[in-house]
Motif scaffolding. Structure first.
Motif, PDB file in Angstrom:
ATOM      1  N   GLU A   1       0.981  -1.042  -0.044  1.00 49.71           N
ATOM      2  CA  GLU A   1      -0.065   0.075  -0.050  1.00 49.71           C
ATOM      3  C   GLU A   1       0.750   1.362   0.035  1.00 49.71           C
ATOM      4  O   GLU A   1       2.097   1.342   0.764  1.00 49.71           O
ATOM      5  N   SER A   2       0.561   2.190  -0.726  1.00 51.86           N
ATOM      6  CA  SER A   2       1.331   3.499  -1.031  1.00 51.86           C
ATOM      7  C   SER A   2       0.825   4.364   0.290  1.00 51.86           C
ATOM      8  O   SER A   2      -0.383   4.405   0.489  1.00 51.86           O
ATOM      9  N   PHE A   3       1.607   5.369   0.754  1.00 49.72           N
ATOM     10  CA  PHE A   3       1.280   6.328   1.754  1.00 49.72           C
ATOM     11  C   PHE A   3       2.119   7.693   1.148  1.00 49.72           C
ATOM     12  O   PHE A   3       3.221   7.541   0.770  1.00 49.72           O
TER      13      PHE A   3
ATOM     14  N   ASP B   1       6.663  14.067   9.957  1.00 49.11           N
ATOM     15  CA  ASP B   1       7.861  13.010  10.098  1.00 49.11           C
ATOM     16  C   ASP B   1       7.387  11.971  11.212  1.00 49.11           C
ATOM     17  O   ASP B   1       7.669  10.766  10.590  1.00 49.11           O
ATOM     18  N   ILE B   2       6.468  12.217  11.965  1.00 53.36           N
ATOM     19  CA  ILE B   2       5.936  11.143  12.761  1.00 53.36           C
ATOM     20  C   ILE B   2       5.237  10.305  11.939  1.00 53.36           C
ATOM     21  O   ILE B   2       5.312   9.083  11.891  1.00 53.36           O
ATOM     22  N   MET B   3       4.085  10.771  11.180  1.00 51.69           N
ATOM     23  CA  MET B   3       3.310   9.985  10.344  1.00 51.69           C
ATOM     24  C   MET B   3       4.132   9.317   9.238  1.00 51.69           C
ATOM     25  O   MET B   3       3.860   7.920   9.106  1.00 51.69           O
ATOM     26  N   ILE B   4       5.119   9.886   8.512  1.00 50.94           N
ATOM     27  CA  ILE B   4       5.644   9.079   7.482  1.00 50.94           C
ATOM     28  C   ILE B   4       6.594   7.873   7.943  1.00 50.94           C
ATOM     29  O   ILE B   4       6.442   6.904   7.409  1.00 50.94           O
ATOM     30  N   ARG B   5       7.302   8.115   9.275  1.00 47.89           N
ATOM     31  CA  ARG B   5       7.915   7.202   9.740  1.00 47.89           C
ATOM     32  C   ARG B   5       7.188   5.958  10.303  1.00 47.89           C
ATOM     33  O   ARG B   5       7.482   4.965  10.170  1.00 47.89           O
ATOM     34  N   TYR B   6       5.826   6.458  10.798  1.00 54.47           N
ATOM     35  CA  TYR B   6       4.962   5.363  11.420  1.00 54.47           C
ATOM     36  C   TYR B   6       4.446   4.594  10.231  1.00 54.47           C
ATOM     37  O   TYR B   6       4.562   3.324  10.308  1.00 54.47           O
ATOM     38  N   GLN B   7       4.292   4.987   8.948  1.00 55.23           N
ATOM     39  CA  GLN B   7       3.678   4.376   7.861  1.00 55.23           C
ATOM     40  C   GLN B   7       4.636   3.603   7.231  1.00 55.23           C
ATOM     41  O   GLN B   7       4.564   2.478   6.951  1.00 55.23           O
ATOM     42  N   ARG B   8       6.190   4.008   7.176  1.00 58.01           N
ATOM     43  CA  ARG B   8       6.925   3.261   6.563  1.00 58.01           C
ATOM     44  C   ARG B   8       7.354   2.151   7.162  1.00 58.01           C
ATOM     45  O   ARG B   8       7.673   1.019   6.794  1.00 58.01           O
TER      46      ARG B   8
ATOM     47  N   THR C   1       6.378   4.487   0.779  1.00 52.57           N
ATOM     48  CA  THR C   1       5.960   6.007   1.701  1.00 52.57           C
ATOM     49  C   THR C   1       6.795   6.755   0.782  1.00 52.57           C
ATOM     50  O   THR C   1       7.868   6.615   0.226  1.00 52.57           O
ATOM     51  N   LEU C   2       6.081   8.126   0.519  1.00 46.09           N
ATOM     52  CA  LEU C   2       6.682   9.328  -0.031  1.00 46.09           C
ATOM     53  C   LEU C   2       6.367  10.329   0.578  1.00 46.09           C
ATOM     54  O   LEU C   2       5.235  10.741   0.696  1.00 46.09           O
ATOM     55  N   TRP C   3       7.478  11.194   1.189  1.00 39.63           N
ATOM     56  CA  TRP C   3       7.161  12.613   1.825  1.00 39.63           C
ATOM     57  C   TRP C   3       7.782  13.505   0.763  1.00 39.63           C
ATOM     58  O   TRP C   3       8.981  13.635   0.696  1.00 39.63           O
ATOM     59  N   GLN C   4       7.037  14.180   0.006  1.00 35.81           N
ATOM     60  CA  GLN C   4       7.337  14.965  -1.257  1.00 35.81           C
ATOM     61  C   GLN C   4       7.920  16.339  -0.528  1.00 35.81           C
ATOM     62  O   GLN C   4       7.217  16.972   0.068  1.00 35.81           O
ATOM     63  N   VAL C   5       9.022  16.765  -0.820  1.00 35.03           N
ATOM     64  CA  VAL C   5       9.654  17.640  -0.545  1.00 35.03           C
ATOM     65  C   VAL C   5       9.927  19.005  -1.500  1.00 35.03           C
ATOM     66  O   VAL C   5       9.792  18.642  -2.599  1.00 35.03           O
ATOM     67  N   GLY C   6       9.654  20.009  -1.095  1.00 38.12           N
ATOM     68  CA  GLY C   6      10.146  21.363  -2.153  1.00 38.12           C
ATOM     69  C   GLY C   6       9.956  22.717  -1.486  1.00 38.12           C
ATOM     70  O   GLY C   6       9.530  22.586  -0.334  1.00 38.12           O
ATOM     71  N   THR C   7      10.139  23.754  -2.341  1.00 39.52           N
ATOM     72  CA  THR C   7      10.194  24.921  -1.747  1.00 39.52           C
ATOM     73  C   THR C   7       9.456  25.614  -2.799  1.00 39.52           C
ATOM     74  O   THR C   7       9.307  25.312  -3.955  1.00 39.52           O
ATOM     75  N   ASP C   8       8.870  26.991  -2.388  1.00 34.80           N
ATOM     76  CA  ASP C   8       7.981  27.773  -3.047  1.00 34.80           C
ATOM     77  C   ASP C   8       8.826  29.079  -3.393  1.00 34.80           C
ATOM     78  O   ASP C   8       9.712  29.364  -2.756  1.00 34.80           O
TER      79      ASP C   8
END
Length: 970
Positions: A52-54, A79-86, A92-99
């Motif tokens: 399953e993806s997250f 980060d708590i959420m993504i580490r927990y799901q990983r 899992t993907l936590w997509q990072v970027g700046t505006d």
């Protein structure tokens, strides 16, 4: 990844892997560990399509700034959420970027070139200036990524995006062109927030409303054609806070229910100083109780008046240039933005070229000289300021690009109403609905150079042609090179490109594998203040562009988790002007007082304010801020994160959670020291699990059940507190203390059982705690894993512990609860009698039930050890025992002979207080159970429970009275 099932083997004493440094020092582990994680690619998706993806999308921070406490708060939650799901094996993907932060970035670079080179952007020219911004971005953008790394963000850096990247620019152009072709984007002249210093339209989010002491001016407007008011006057007095805009008046308005002006509805009045004839209209906008009840309508310079003009088809007269100075000639438009000649465009020459504040003074002076100023009253005003420029914002009629939001909003509203998108906490849905149901068209153009330039070209006749490039425009429209085209100078609002973030960052408009795998995403974490400006717009745009194979609109995310704001310890919003900002890195690394004062007062233009802030800082942090480490900061933020509520920052909590990390470190050292060089093979006949071992395994599993529930329900505050209570109180303070006699004097089988339990619980506890405190758990786990024969490289890819009902042992849990009560009662007696902890005591127990006797006999060794008792004697029935200090534990009576150590009167007073306390409980229950309403409506089981509780108190009172009599007889 598999977990080795080989038996635990002996670890050689010389092996450093099972040793830990005596002192926990976050500086020694954090940055090196993060670099290792990143280099090994642990943050990347596992690309296992069977899993399953997250996916979480980071709200892209502005490239110009530093991460503040609000960022640290939200990034910790994500980060708590993504580490927990990983750790649950998900892809899992936590997509990072700046505006790219259009206005902010352009301002930063303009100031930089002005300071360093004495130049303006106009000296550079557009293309050269944009190149200069890109060079600055390359030099400066690493600051935010460094801060994210220091916070432990496990984002996929390989997929880092910037909203001006080529692939995202392609997405922005594609979206704009599609919306234009679908008649969902148009160009028109409307009223906008205008910043005269930056000379661009800005959004409501970039406007700061400040309360200011001002004035209300009362001016005479002559009634035309000899008409008079009901009281016989030939003029109307109009109250206004902006007399300088009277040259733009196109009507006077009175309330339809206002009898004072009923005869004037449909008549005309003359504007002071210029004598322009304008109608008197009837509209609810006029407030009978405010001012004189008659208001001037200046549609081109007031948002409320603009709406009145649209209702009554009034002309709109613009008297200001873009720099905020009065024009030589006014501009007159109809409500569609077309130039008309309904009124003269003349403005008296003596007022031309003044700035708006000079104009105000000049108009007031002229009205006073002409006897048109009736009175002036003090008045509290709410003045809009540009949060970037610091100047007063002016409503301005300009040509801008707009998105028709009403057609887009319908599906976005329906998605939330159907529960396809859920807000946590739920009450923020109301805020979402309130804006979406009365939504206005969205102004998406900005008069800047930095940003996504609008993909529109104009020929000399003003015809508009859209395309991704000029070549594409010419090709699609069969234009020769002789046709002159000019691209629109405006750029798009930053919120437009960020509104595409949920899918453009995954590769749209291309059908990428990432888009197929991770869209729709799972959770969006954000503050309530941008529900309108980003979240709602992202839902609208995503559902318009993203469709499934059947053409059904796809939501961008399933859950919107709304956080509160981080405020200072007094509940004030953190801001540079207040000097109460705390840099999250200062709490991680520590900062001296002098450096902290420098940070808070630098660039302040007011010396007195800077001095005040310096004094306040010195009082609050006399020694600066000590280092606490990332884990302590993260744990504090998690523990304070009650859903949707603002958080008052508490430095004492931060210190407390630094102590918690120390506690975990020292407890882990204890386990490693007491288990090294031992064989913890669990073969039959070689191991005995004590009651305490079974109890801690049971407690851990029950903790795990509530802990996982809290994480699943986004109650990170509850999760942190559950973890804290178990780790500190159950595991460290009780279980490890209880194990000492076994590890010192137990049999080999008992030592193996306890050693195995200590390692098993600690290793699983580290996995459970890892999402919240990743650095310390990884460091300790690297030492513990060898004792479990685990060969994998990192804790973050280990399975998250699961609740195991078979490990829940009610008998052991009940036994240990009773034993803890016993030990606490003994410790309380020591405290009350000022008896040293190292002095062994005699304990007599009277009136023990069968279970209590069994508990004492089976756990005699560690009860004696943990309570420091020399002997435990169970008295036979009828034997009241020696004269003692007494406590009651359930039905058992504890007696500790203290004749030589206690004062008779003190003990009698203590017993009297305990009896009084018990009597109060008995009265409370009697009042409750004899209440007619309770007896009539409460279930029998509730009443029976209360009666049982009262009988327990009565028995306890009787026993204390007996002891009181014994003591009194001494």
């Amino acid at each position: 990844m598999t977990l080795s099932r080989a038996p635990i083997t002996l670890i050689d004493k010389s092996q450093k892997r099972s040793t830990m440094k005596k002192t926990y020092n976050p500086k020694n582990i954090e940055q090196t560990l993060y670099k290792h994680w990143e280099q090994r690619g642990y943050f990347r998706p596992n690309d296992d399509s069977s899993k399953e993806s997250f996916c979480i999308m980071i709200p892209p921070p502005n490239v110009t700034g530093n991460l503040h406490m609000g960022h640290a708060f939200q990034h910790t939650i994500m980060d708590i959420m993504i580490r927990y799901q990983r750790m649950q094996g998900k892809n899992t993907l936590w997509q990072v970027g700046t505006d790219h932060a259009g206005i902010a970035t352009q301002m930063v670079v303009e100031r930089k070139i002005a300071t360093e080179e004495g130049k303006t952007r106009h000296d550079y020219g557009r293309d050269a200036f944009i190149d200069r911004i890109w060079r600055w971005k390359k030099e400066s953008s690493c600051n935010i990524s460094y801060q994210m790394r220091r916070l432990g963000n496990s984002v996929d850096w390989d997929r880092e995006r910037f909203t001006m990247d080529a692939c995202l620019s392609k997405a922005v152009k594609e979206a704009f062109i599609r919306l234009y072709k679908e008649d969902l984007i148009y160009r028109g002249k409307r009223l906008v927030n205008w910043d005269p210093k930056l000379q661009t339209a800005i959004s409501d989010l970039e406007v700061e409303n400040r309360k200011t002491n001002g004035f209300m001016w009362y001016l005479r407007y002559q009634i035309a054609d000899g008409e008079k008011t009901n009281n016989g006057k030939d003029y109307i007095v109009v109250a206004t806070t902006r007399p300088e805009t009277l040259f733009g008046d196109t009507a006077l308005a009175v309330n339809p229910t206002d009898l004072r002006y009923k005869n004037l509805n449909g008549r005309f009045a003359l504007i002071p100083l210029i004598g322009r004839r304008i109608p008197i209209i009837s509209d609810q906008h006029a407030d009978i109780g405010k001012g004189t009840g008659c208001v001037k309508i200046t549609p081109a310079h007031d948002f409320n008046d603009y709406e009145v003009a649209r209702r009554h088809a009034l002309p709109m007269i613009n008297i200001l240039n873009f720099d905020g100075k009065i024009r030589e000639k006014a501009e007159v438009f109809d409500t569609q933005g077309k130039k008309i000649e309904a009124y003269s465009a003349d403005i008296p020459q003596e007022f031309c070229s003044m700035n708006r504040f000079e104009l105000r003074r000049a108009v007031i002076r002229a009205c006073e000289e002409s006897d048109l100023l009736v009175q002036v009253q003090p008045h509290i005003l709410t003045i809009p300021y540009g949060d970037r420029s610091g100047v007063v914002i002016e409503p301005m009629l300009t040509d801008q690009w707009y998105v028709r939001t009403e057609p887009l909003s319908k599906r976005a509203i329906e998605a939330v109403k159907k529960g396809e998108i859920q807000f946590v906490p739920k009450q923020y849905e109301n805020m979402y609905y309130s804006w979406m149901t009365g939504i206005q068209d969205w102004c998406i153009s900005r008069q800047l150079w930095w940003g996504h330039r609008i993909p529109a070209w104009y020929d000399i006749e003003g015809n508009i042609f859209l395309g991704k490039s000029e070549d594409e425009v010419r090709s699609e429209n069969n234009m020769s090179a002789a046709v002159v085209l000019k691209q629109d100078d405006d750029v798009l609002d930053t919120w437009f490109s960020s509104g595409l973030w949920s899918f453009s960052s995954l590769g749209w408009p291309e059908e990428t594998e990432a888009l197929k795998t991770f869209y729709p995403t799972n959770v969006l974490t954000s503050g309530f203040d941008i529900i309108f400006f980003w979240i709602a717009r992202m839902i609208m745009l995503s559902m318009h562009f993203m469709k499934d194979k059947h053409g059904k609109p796809q939501i961008p995310f399933k859950t919107v988790y709304i956080t509160g704001l981080i405020r200072d310890e007094k509940g004030h919003k953190m801001s540079k002007s207040k000097g109460n900002v705390i840099d999250p890195l200062d709490m991680i690394d520590g900062v001296s007082l002098s450096e902290l004062i420098k940070k808070r007062t630098s660039n302040m233009m007011q010396p007195q304010l800077a001095e005040s802030i310096a004094k306040r800082t010195q009082k609050q942090f006399p020694k600066g801020i000590e280092a606490h480490g990332t884990d302590a900061l993260r744990f504090t933020l998690a523990a304070l994160s009650s859903t949707g509520r603002d958080v008052n920052w508490d430095m004492n909590r931060l210190k407390g959670y630094r102590n918690f990390c120390n506690k975990l470190w020292n407890a882990s050292r204890f386990v490693l020291i007491h288990t090294k060089n031992q064989d913890y093979n669990l073969s039959a006949g070689l191991t005995i699990l004590s009651r305490a071992d079974r109890w801690i395994l049971s407690e851990f599993n029950q903790m795990l059940k509530s802990y996982r529930t809290a994480l699943d329900q986004y109650r990170f505050d509850l999760a942190a507190n559950i973890l804290y209570e178990f780790t500190w109180n159950q595991f460290c303070d009780w279980y490890l203390e209880i194990t000492k006699p076994t590890m010192t004097d137990g049999s080999i089988a008992e030592m193996r059982g306890t050693g195995h339990t200590m390692i098993t619980v600690l290793e699983a506890l580290l996995r459970a705690a890892h999402p919240i405190i990743p650095y310390i758990t990884e460091t300790i786990w690297q030492k513990v894993k060898h004792l479990k024969c685990i060969t994998d490289d990192t804790i973050m890819l280990q399975p998250f512990p699961k609740y195991d009902e078979s490990k829940v042992d009610k008998i052991s849990s009940d036994d240990l609860v009773w034993i803890k009560k016993l030990v606490i009662a003994i410790r309380n007696i020591r405290s009350e009698m000022n008896t040293p902890l190292n002095k062994p005591l005699e304990l007599f127990l009277r009136e023990l039930e069968n279970d209590a006797q069994r508990r004492v006999q089976e756990n005699l060794i560690f009860i004696k050890s943990i309570a420091n008792l020399e002997n435990i004697t169970i008295l036979p029935v009828g034997d009241i025992g020696p004269v003692s200090v007494t406590k009651i534990v359930d039905s058992a009576v504890l007696l500790i002979p203290m004749v030589s150590l206690f004062d008779k009167d003190t003990e009698l007073d203590r017993l009297a207080k305990e009896i009084t306390k018990i009597e109060a409980e008995i009265r409370r229950i009697e009042e409750k159970i004899f209440d007619k309403n309770l007896l009539a409506h409460a279930p029998e089981i509730i009443v029976a429970k209360e009666i049982k509780k009262m009988n327990t108190y009565i028995e306890a009172k009787a026993k204390l009275i007996v002891q009181q009599e014994v003591i009194a007889a001494l």
